[in-house]
Design a protein around this motif. Structure first.
Motif, PDB file in Angstrom:
ATOM      1  N   GLN A  43     -47.775  33.565 -27.236  1.00 20.70           N
ATOM      2  CA  GLN A  43     -46.468  33.228 -26.668  1.00 20.70           C
ATOM      3  C   GLN A  43     -46.663  32.479 -25.361  1.00 20.70           C
ATOM      4  N   VAL A  61     -47.175  34.945 -32.255  1.00 25.10           N
ATOM      5  CA  VAL A  61     -46.491  34.307 -33.377  1.00 25.10           C
ATOM      6  C   VAL A  61     -47.543  33.973 -34.424  1.00 25.10           C
ATOM      7  N   ARG A  63     -48.065  31.972 -37.915  1.00 23.83           N
ATOM      8  CA  ARG A  63     -47.469  30.963 -38.783  1.00 23.83           C
ATOM      9  C   ARG A  63     -48.231  30.993 -40.111  1.00 23.83           C
ATOM     10  N   GLU A  98     -42.628  31.632 -39.558  1.00 26.16           N
ATOM     11  CA  GLU A  98     -43.147  32.089 -38.278  1.00 26.16           C
ATOM     12  C   GLU A  98     -42.762  33.552 -38.150  1.00 26.16           C
ATOM     13  N   ARG A 100     -42.815  36.527 -35.644  1.00 24.60           N
ATOM     14  CA  ARG A 100     -42.988  36.906 -34.243  1.00 24.60           C
ATOM     15  C   ARG A 100     -43.273  38.395 -34.208  1.00 24.60           C
TER      16      ARG A 100
END
Length: 105
Positions: A43, A61, A63, A98, A100
Protein backbone atom coordinates in the motif's frame (compact mmCIF):
# COMPACT_ATOMS: atom_id res chain seq x y z
CA UNK A 1 -4.39 -3.73 -18.55
CA UNK A 2 -3.15 -6.87 -16.85
CA UNK A 3 0.60 -7.56 -16.88
CA UNK A 4 0.94 -11.33 -16.42
CA UNK A 5 4.74 -11.08 -16.18
CA UNK A 6 4.53 -9.18 -12.90
CA UNK A 7 2.53 -12.00 -11.26
CA UNK A 8 5.57 -13.71 -9.78
CA UNK A 9 4.41 -14.61 -6.26
CA UNK A 10 2.40 -17.66 -5.11
CA UNK A 11 -0.53 -17.03 -2.79
CA UNK A 12 -3.17 -19.37 -1.41
CA UNK A 13 -6.80 -18.33 -1.19
CA UNK A 14 -8.49 -20.07 1.75
CA UNK A 15 -12.07 -20.47 2.94
CA UNK A 16 -13.24 -21.13 6.50
CA UNK A 17 -14.67 -24.59 7.09
CA UNK A 18 -16.44 -26.32 9.95
CA UNK A 19 -15.94 -29.96 10.89
CA UNK A 20 -17.85 -31.95 13.49
CA UNK A 21 -15.72 -34.17 15.72
CA UNK A 22 -16.98 -37.60 16.80
CA UNK A 23 -17.63 -36.01 20.21
CA UNK A 24 -20.05 -33.59 18.54
CA UNK A 25 -17.98 -30.43 18.93
CA UNK A 26 -17.54 -28.14 15.95
CA UNK A 27 -13.99 -27.31 14.88
CA UNK A 28 -13.34 -24.35 12.57
CA UNK A 29 -10.40 -24.31 10.21
CA UNK A 30 -9.21 -22.97 6.87
CA UNK A 31 -9.14 -25.02 3.67
CA UNK A 32 -7.33 -24.00 0.48
CA UNK A 33 -9.59 -22.93 -2.39
CA UNK A 34 -6.81 -22.19 -4.88
CA UNK A 35 -3.08 -21.53 -5.10
CA UNK A 36 -2.49 -18.89 -7.76
CA UNK A 37 0.15 -16.55 -9.15
CA UNK A 38 -0.21 -12.96 -7.96
CA UNK A 39 1.37 -9.54 -8.14
CA UNK A 40 1.91 -8.23 -4.62
CA UNK A 41 1.56 -4.47 -4.21
CA UNK A 42 2.41 -2.75 -0.96
CA UNK A 43 0.00 0.00 0.00
CA UNK A 44 1.31 3.46 -0.89
CA UNK A 45 2.14 6.00 1.83
CA UNK A 46 -0.80 8.21 0.86
CA UNK A 47 -3.18 5.32 1.47
CA UNK A 48 -1.79 4.74 4.97
CA UNK A 49 -3.28 7.98 6.21
CA UNK A 50 -7.02 8.48 6.60
CA UNK A 51 -9.18 11.21 8.08
CA UNK A 52 -9.08 9.32 11.38
CA UNK A 53 -5.33 9.09 11.73
CA UNK A 54 -2.95 6.37 10.71
CA UNK A 55 -4.59 3.30 9.20
CA UNK A 56 -3.63 -0.27 9.99
CA UNK A 57 -0.20 -1.31 8.81
CA UNK A 58 0.16 -4.68 7.17
CA UNK A 59 -2.22 -3.90 4.32
CA UNK A 60 -1.27 -5.48 1.01
CA UNK A 61 -2.97 -5.62 -2.41
CA UNK A 62 -2.83 -8.92 -4.27
CA UNK A 63 -3.55 -8.73 -8.01
CA UNK A 64 -4.62 -12.09 -9.48
CA UNK A 65 -6.30 -13.32 -12.64
CA UNK A 66 -10.08 -13.16 -12.45
CA UNK A 67 -11.54 -15.99 -10.42
CA UNK A 68 -15.27 -16.18 -9.61
CA UNK A 69 -16.53 -16.98 -6.13
CA UNK A 70 -13.96 -15.15 -4.00
CA UNK A 71 -15.59 -13.17 -1.18
CA UNK A 72 -14.50 -11.01 1.75
CA UNK A 73 -15.16 -14.01 4.01
CA UNK A 74 -12.09 -15.70 2.46
CA UNK A 75 -8.47 -15.00 3.29
CA UNK A 76 -5.10 -14.99 1.51
CA UNK A 77 -1.97 -16.67 2.83
CA UNK A 78 1.31 -15.26 1.57
CA UNK A 79 4.80 -16.04 2.91
CA UNK A 80 3.38 -17.55 6.10
CA UNK A 81 1.11 -14.60 6.92
CA UNK A 82 -2.68 -14.71 6.67
CA UNK A 83 -4.48 -11.65 5.31
CA UNK A 84 -8.21 -11.12 5.71
CA UNK A 85 -9.76 -9.86 2.46
CA UNK A 86 -11.25 -6.42 3.13
CA UNK A 87 -12.10 -5.40 -0.44
CA UNK A 88 -12.35 -7.04 -3.87
CA UNK A 89 -12.09 -4.94 -7.01
CA UNK A 90 -12.66 -6.28 -10.53
CA UNK A 91 -10.19 -4.99 -13.12
CA UNK A 92 -11.30 -4.71 -16.72
CA UNK A 93 -13.97 -7.07 -17.95
CA UNK A 94 -13.14 -10.00 -15.72
CA UNK A 95 -9.45 -9.70 -16.53
CA UNK A 96 -8.19 -9.61 -12.97
CA UNK A 97 -9.07 -9.03 -9.33
CA UNK A 98 -7.42 -6.82 -6.75
CA UNK A 99 -7.73 -8.33 -3.30
CA UNK A 100 -7.01 -5.79 -0.56
CA UNK A 101 -5.87 -7.75 2.47
CA UNK A 102 -5.10 -6.83 6.05
CA UNK A 103 -2.72 -8.95 8.12
CA UNK A 104 -4.53 -11.02 10.73
CA UNK A 105 -3.16 -11.22 14.25
Amino acid sequence: MLNIGSMDRRITIERETETVNPSGSVVKGWAPVATVWAEVLQQSASEFFTGYGEAETGTVVFRVRYRPGITTADRVTYEGTAYGIKEIKELGRRDALELRGEALK
